[in-house]
Motif scaffolding. Structure first.
Motif, short mmCIF file in Angstrom:
data_model
loop_
_atom_site.label_atom_id
_atom_site.label_comp_id
_atom_site.label_asym_id
_atom_site.label_seq_id
_atom_site.Cartn_x
_atom_site.Cartn_y
_atom_site.Cartn_z
N PHE A 274 32.05 -13.03 -1.91
CA PHE A 274 30.84 -12.45 -1.30
C PHE A 274 29.69 -12.68 -2.27
CE2 PHE A 274 27.71 -9.13 -0.86
CZ PHE A 274 27.61 -8.89 0.50
N SER A 275 28.53 -13.04 -1.72
CA SER A 275 27.33 -13.16 -2.56
C SER A 275 26.11 -12.93 -1.68
CB SER A 275 27.25 -14.55 -3.21
OG SER A 275 27.23 -15.57 -2.23
N ALA A 276 25.23 -12.08 -2.15
CA ALA A 276 24.02 -11.78 -1.39
C ALA A 276 22.95 -11.28 -2.35
CB ALA A 276 24.29 -10.73 -0.31
N TYR A 277 21.69 -11.40 -1.94
CA TYR A 277 20.62 -10.87 -2.79
C TYR A 277 19.50 -10.36 -1.92
CZ TYR A 277 17.57 -14.93 -1.92
OH TYR A 277 16.76 -15.87 -1.33
N VAL A 278 18.69 -9.47 -2.49
CA VAL A 278 17.44 -9.04 -1.88
C VAL A 278 16.36 -9.12 -2.95
CG1 VAL A 278 18.35 -7.51 -0.09
CG2 VAL A 278 18.04 -6.63 -2.40
N THR A 279 15.13 -9.33 -2.53
CA THR A 279 14.02 -9.39 -3.47
C THR A 279 13.38 -8.02 -3.62
OG1 THR A 279 12.35 -9.89 -1.80
CG2 THR A 279 13.57 -11.76 -2.73
N ARG A 280 12.68 -7.85 -4.73
CA ARG A 280 11.98 -6.59 -4.98
C ARG A 280 10.98 -6.30 -3.87
NH1 ARG A 280 7.24 -6.38 -8.68
NH2 ARG A 280 6.73 -4.21 -9.13
N GLU A 281 10.28 -7.32 -3.41
CA GLU A 281 9.26 -7.14 -2.38
C GLU A 281 9.88 -6.72 -1.06
OE1 GLU A 281 7.72 -9.05 -5.76
OE2 GLU A 281 9.43 -9.65 -4.52
N GLN A 282 11.05 -7.28 -0.71
CA GLN A 282 11.74 -6.89 0.52
C GLN A 282 12.13 -5.42 0.49
OE1 GLN A 282 14.84 -9.95 0.37
NE2 GLN A 282 14.23 -10.60 2.41
N VAL A 283 12.72 -5.00 -0.62
CA VAL A 283 13.16 -3.61 -0.72
C VAL A 283 11.97 -2.66 -0.71
CG1 VAL A 283 14.43 -1.94 -2.13
CG2 VAL A 283 15.23 -4.30 -1.99
N ALA A 284 10.89 -3.02 -1.42
CA ALA A 284 9.70 -2.16 -1.45
C ALA A 284 9.10 -2.02 -0.05
CB ALA A 284 8.67 -2.75 -2.41
N GLU A 285 9.07 -3.10 0.70
CA GLU A 285 8.53 -3.03 2.07
C GLU A 285 9.39 -2.13 2.94
OE1 GLU A 285 7.45 -6.07 5.78
OE2 GLU A 285 8.13 -6.85 3.85
N TYR A 286 10.71 -2.23 2.78
CA TYR A 286 11.62 -1.39 3.55
C TYR A 286 11.46 0.08 3.19
CZ TYR A 286 16.07 0.72 4.96
OH TYR A 286 17.03 1.54 5.49
N LEU A 287 11.38 0.39 1.89
CA LEU A 287 11.23 1.78 1.46
C LEU A 287 9.91 2.37 1.94
CD1 LEU A 287 12.62 1.71 -2.22
CD2 LEU A 287 13.80 2.34 -0.11
N ALA A 288 8.85 1.55 1.92
CA ALA A 288 7.55 2.03 2.40
C ALA A 288 7.62 2.36 3.88
CB ALA A 288 6.48 0.99 2.12
N ALA A 289 8.31 1.52 4.65
CA ALA A 289 8.44 1.78 6.09
C ALA A 289 9.24 3.04 6.34
CB ALA A 289 9.08 0.58 6.78
#
Length: 396
Positions: A274-289
């Motif tokens: 298994f391998s996956a990643y998320v970017t800081r900007e993606q997570v920040a946008e999700y948390l803001a929403a």
């Protein structure tokens, strides 16, 4: 069933049977043959076991057959192996023999008995290719500059307990998750150093590897080569999906197709599952929403400080300084498997508890993000095929 090369030969035949298609002309194994393979692989003396099963314990899982599966019957049952033999009722012709899906039971126990390692990597986006190739985070190579690596051994289980981020006391007892298997992270808040994404372009990567000795106890040596990806093809682009536990979009992404990692040592092989990643900007946008959609506390709640927790107060629903944590779901390559991460945005005044950032280090309006891997799940059959392929490497 003839012994063609000990457990390695049996695993090779199990792999061939597991991948068998209805159109294949060769005969399929009968339940009795699958039961015989089960006994050989999981009840035999330790010296007969394949290297993939070298850490086998005495807990045996049995998958309930579809014909015996009722509204209240469990999908899997657990028995302790105390006599190195199946109980009489599970022998061919026994009263409970037909209630077991023997093919699925062989594959599930193979998955449960294998050795795994979870790796979390914090790095810049331009280092993702190095992470995918195993140039950071392997046991013999120190991390590159600006890369934070944390690793932990984990165990597969067809039972899982949902982590409740709102109330630590509201957690549910473990329940069957089969046909998925779960890799839980005990004390997840400390398990991966609470990595903090604090720089533009920071990424949070999660990888799962299966491990085995380079030479099995049967004497069939496997080459100590660099390990490879044993899992399905990886996704190449990030896109949102719905988090069924959180009710909103959550970012996901996979590492490049055919990702491989270097072997940890000359005496051990490993393969990526298994391998996956998320970017800081993606997570920040999700948390803001999520924050925008959350109900605002009442005046009375604000007056008494409800919902705010001091750093280290032990409330898993809140990050440092009372910042609420949200569940971020990372889908695996090709949408197979998922990892769940507790994420929280830190204010500039809050201390960054992890090794990956410092207070007030956010840039471009994006706050530092604290990330803690909670658990991962993968379909049992897909994982069994990957583990079998890894075990049989060099035999076919």
């Amino acid at each position: 069933m003839e012994d063609s090369g000990g457990s390695a030969g049996i695993l090779a035949e199990v792999f061939r049977q597991a991948l068998r298609r209805p159109t294949d002309t060769d005969p399929a194994w009968t339940p009795e043959q699958w039961c015989e393979a089960f006994c050989f692989l999981f009840l035999a003396a330790p010296g007969c076991r394949h290297a993939v099963l070298e850490h086998q314990d005495d807990m045996l899982w049995f998958v309930t057959s579809k014909s015996a599966l009722g509204p209240d019957s469990p999908t899997v049952t657990l028995r302790r192996n105390t006599t190195a033999a199946l109980p009489p009722e599970l022998h061919p012709g026994g009263s409970a023999f037909s209630t077991i899906d023997w093919a699925s039971s062989v594959q599930l126990n193979l998955v449960v008995q294998a050795r795994y390692q979870l790796t979390v990597v914090q790095c810049r986006q331009d280092r993702l290719s190095l992470v995918a190739q195993g140039h950071v985070g392997s046991g013999s190579q120190p991390p590159s500059a600006g890369v934070v690596v944390s690793q932990r051994s984990v165990y597969a289980s067809p039972m899982a307990a949902q982590v409740n981020l709102d109330d630590a006391k509201a957690g549910q007892p473990p329940a069957p998750c089969y046909p998925d298997v779960c890799f839980a992270v005990d004390n997840f808040e400390d398990g991966f150093q609470d990595l903090v994404l604090s720089r533009p372009g920071d990424c949070y990567c999660v990888m799962l590897h299966v491990h085995a000795a380079a030479s099995g106890p049967t004497g069939s040596a496997s080459r100590p080569t660099a390990s490879r990806s044993a899992g399905p093809p990886a996704a190449s682009a990030a896109s949102p999906h719905v988090d069924p536990h959180g009710g909103g979009p959550s970012p996901k992404s996979g590492l490049g197709s055919g990702s491989a990692a270097g072997s940890g040592s000359h005496h051990e092989r490993r393969a990526s599952l298994f391998s996956a990643y998320v970017t800081r900007e993606q997570v920040a946008e999700y948390l803001a929403a999520r924050a925008a959609a959350a109900p605002q506390p009442s005046l009375l709640q604000r007056f008494f400080g409800s919902g705010r927790a001091r750093p280290g107060s032990g409330n898993p629903g809140s990050g440092s300084g009372g910042t609420r944590r949200e569940r971020v779901v990372m889908n695996g390559p090709g949408g197979v498997g998922r990892a769940e991460v507790a994420a929280a945005a830190l204010s500039a005044q809050e201390p960054a508890a992890g090794a990956g950032g410092a207070p007030g280090s956010g840039a471009a309006g994006v706050p530092p993000l604290q990330m803690s891997l909670m658990w991962m799940s993968l379909p049992a059959h897909a994982l069994a095929h990957a583990v079998l392929r890894f075990a049989c490497e060099g035999l076919t």
